[in-house]
Write an enzyme that holds these catalytic residues in place. Structure first.
Site, PDB file in Angstrom:
ATOM      1  N   CYS A   1       1.070  -3.067  -0.210  1.00  0.00           N
ATOM      2  CA  CYS A   1       1.313  -1.583  -0.058  1.00  0.00           C
ATOM      3  C   CYS A   1       2.870  -1.249  -0.037  1.00  0.00           C
ATOM      4  O   CYS A   1       3.557  -1.221   1.102  1.00  0.00           O
ATOM      5  CB  CYS A   1       0.369  -1.004   1.270  1.00  0.00           C
ATOM      6  SG  CYS A   1       0.598   0.753   1.269  1.00  0.00           S
TER       7      CYS A   1
ATOM      8  N   HIS B   1      -3.904  -4.155 -10.871  1.00  0.00           N
ATOM      9  CA  HIS B   1      -2.489  -3.613 -10.161  1.00  0.00           C
ATOM     10  C   HIS B   1      -1.375  -4.564 -10.782  1.00  0.00           C
ATOM     11  O   HIS B   1      -1.519  -5.856 -11.390  1.00  0.00           O
ATOM     12  CB  HIS B   1      -2.480  -4.322  -8.725  1.00  0.00           C
ATOM     13  CG  HIS B   1      -3.109  -3.362  -7.855  1.00  0.00           C
ATOM     14  ND1 HIS B   1      -2.569  -2.570  -6.990  1.00  0.00           N
ATOM     15  CD2 HIS B   1      -4.463  -3.426  -7.549  1.00  0.00           C
ATOM     16  CE1 HIS B   1      -3.348  -1.624  -6.429  1.00  0.00           C
ATOM     17  NE2 HIS B   1      -4.464  -2.237  -6.774  1.00  0.00           N
TER      18      HIS B   1
ATOM     19  N   PHE C   1      -0.031 -10.435  -7.052  1.00  0.00           N
ATOM     20  CA  PHE C   1       0.236 -10.088  -5.683  1.00  0.00           C
ATOM     21  C   PHE C   1       0.041  -8.594  -5.418  1.00  0.00           C
ATOM     22  O   PHE C   1       0.862  -7.704  -6.285  1.00  0.00           O
ATOM     23  CB  PHE C   1       1.664 -10.590  -5.448  1.00  0.00           C
ATOM     24  CG  PHE C   1       2.239 -10.309  -4.197  1.00  0.00           C
ATOM     25  CD1 PHE C   1       1.828 -10.836  -2.880  1.00  0.00           C
ATOM     26  CD2 PHE C   1       3.257  -9.296  -3.982  1.00  0.00           C
ATOM     27  CE1 PHE C   1       2.423 -10.572  -1.686  1.00  0.00           C
ATOM     28  CE2 PHE C   1       3.822  -8.867  -2.718  1.00  0.00           C
ATOM     29  CZ  PHE C   1       3.223  -9.633  -1.627  1.00  0.00           C
TER      30      PHE C   1
END
Length: 174
Positions: free
Chosen positions: A122, A67, A119
């Site tokens: 959503c 991510h 971190f």
């Protein structure tokens, strides 16, 4: 596309279409393809979640490392995946004030330094104020708790991305 169309997809098409429901982890959807036929969107989601849950902790951390930083350099350079770009923009990550951007950058670095992965939250379910608050609060968590929290957020992101790709007979709420 409905679930019968999903089940009829070739391996290559399945991976091309669903390969980023878990950010930059097409291996997950490649592995899940063998679980067809799926009875519903929920059973496809369950297969992905079961695959993630079966991973060792290092594998789960690997998923988290895929991510991008929220409001990081990739947001403004256009280097994010299409999905991440849309999600971060919708949450207001592209419209931070100078002070907010500085705080976000500092907290992102603190978080990665503490946990070894970025971190994850959503973004589609939060706004910039909530994201900054959560990032600040979650920097104080223990590593195992934060890894589990991050994976929970990955699953929320996955669910929303799946809902955007597959039509369902029943509403799917988080």
């Amino acid at each position: 596309m409905d679930i019968s169309a999903v089940n009829a997809l070739s391996y290559e098409d399945f991976v091309n279409i669903f390969g980023n429901v878990v950010e930059k982890c097409p291996l997950i959807t490649a592995a899940v393809w063998t679980s067809r036929p799926f009875m519903s969107l929920n059973s496809l989601e369950a297969a992905i979640n079961e695959f993630i849950d079966a991973l060792p902790e290092s594998g789960k951390e690997g998923i988290l490392r895929c991510h991008p930083d929220l409001a990081g350099k990739h947001l403004h350079s256009g280097a994010l995946t299409r999905e991440s770009q849309e999600e971060q923009t919708r949450a207001g990550m592209d419209a931070l004030s100078s002070a907010e951007a500085s705080q976000m950058a500092r907290l992102n670095e603190e978080y990665k330094g503490r946990f070894g992965f970025p971190f994850v939250i959503c973004a589609r379910m939060n706004d910039k104020v909530t994201i900054l608050r959560e990032l600040s609060e979650r920097c104080r968590n223990e590593r195992a708790a934060e890894r589990a929290r991050g994976i929970g957020e990955v699953k929320k992101i996955c669910r929303l991305r799946l809902q955007g790709l597959v039509l369902s007979d029943a509403p799917n709420k988080l």
